[in-house]
Design a protein around this motif. Sequence first.
Motif: not given
Length: 306
Positions: A30-37
Amino acid sequence: MKHLVVAFFLLIFTAVFSLSLNIEKVWGSVGNKNGQFSEPQGITVDSKGMVYVADTLNHRVQVFDANGKHKASFGRFGEKSGEFRFPHDIVVDSKGNIYVADSQNGRIQKFNDKYKFLKAWGSKGPGDGQFDGAMFMTIDSSDRIYVGDAFNQRIQIFDTEGNLLETIGGKVTMMIAMEDGNFATISGLAVDSSGNLYVSDDLNRRIQKFDLQGDFVEKWTKGASGNFELPGQIAIDSYGNVFFLEKRQNKVYVLDSSGKYLYDWGSEGTADGQFKTPFGIALGNNESLYVVELSGNRVQKFKIKY
């Protein structure tokens, strides 16, 4: 994020074929970085094996190679061309053009293979070419694009320029929606190599099959372990086997082309091979199967061996 690849095998023996699955790769958090969703809801794979994920609450599409390495992202929150409000699903045509169901903007957006915006069509509403919940999509071998217009209780079929070709279903009462050939909602769809259309309707707890002319053929409501509860997105392999997500049961079901139960696997959890609200499914090159989890915020890649 690195994951240890945990190998396990699921064996299926039928009169027609035997199938085994092992998990190859898991990526995402979980998140908003590349590879996170943030609650991703759609996934597809192009002819080159690139994996596209509709990262819904991050209002973007992320692109990965077949091993989960992040390659690109495009889109951000907004209403302008190339921007999204809750992108829900994604398909790629034979030329590499990308189509995104921009659900809350009530439109489909088209991008080229370099992620450059090309055009959009649709608006919010009940009319022809409009949408109320453009959520699930699929594309056939003729590059006809099928859009599940969930709250208008129909499927609209377009060419690659956005011209409306055909409509299946329509707005009806919930009582009439229970009849064969109608929908209470659209929760998944796929087309097989013969042009048959398969549509999940989670409110009616069934999958319906339509022929190339859009006529109702049959419906499926049960697997070996009981009734379907929340059937979701669908993928169909080259043998005509139907893989679909059971969102409430956190499972993947496998049926043959006539709806005969073959197998299911999965349970609720965060271990590899378990699922937390599986929402998108796609078949890729070399007999690969991908599942994206809305609550799990990750992608799992399985290898299918026939």
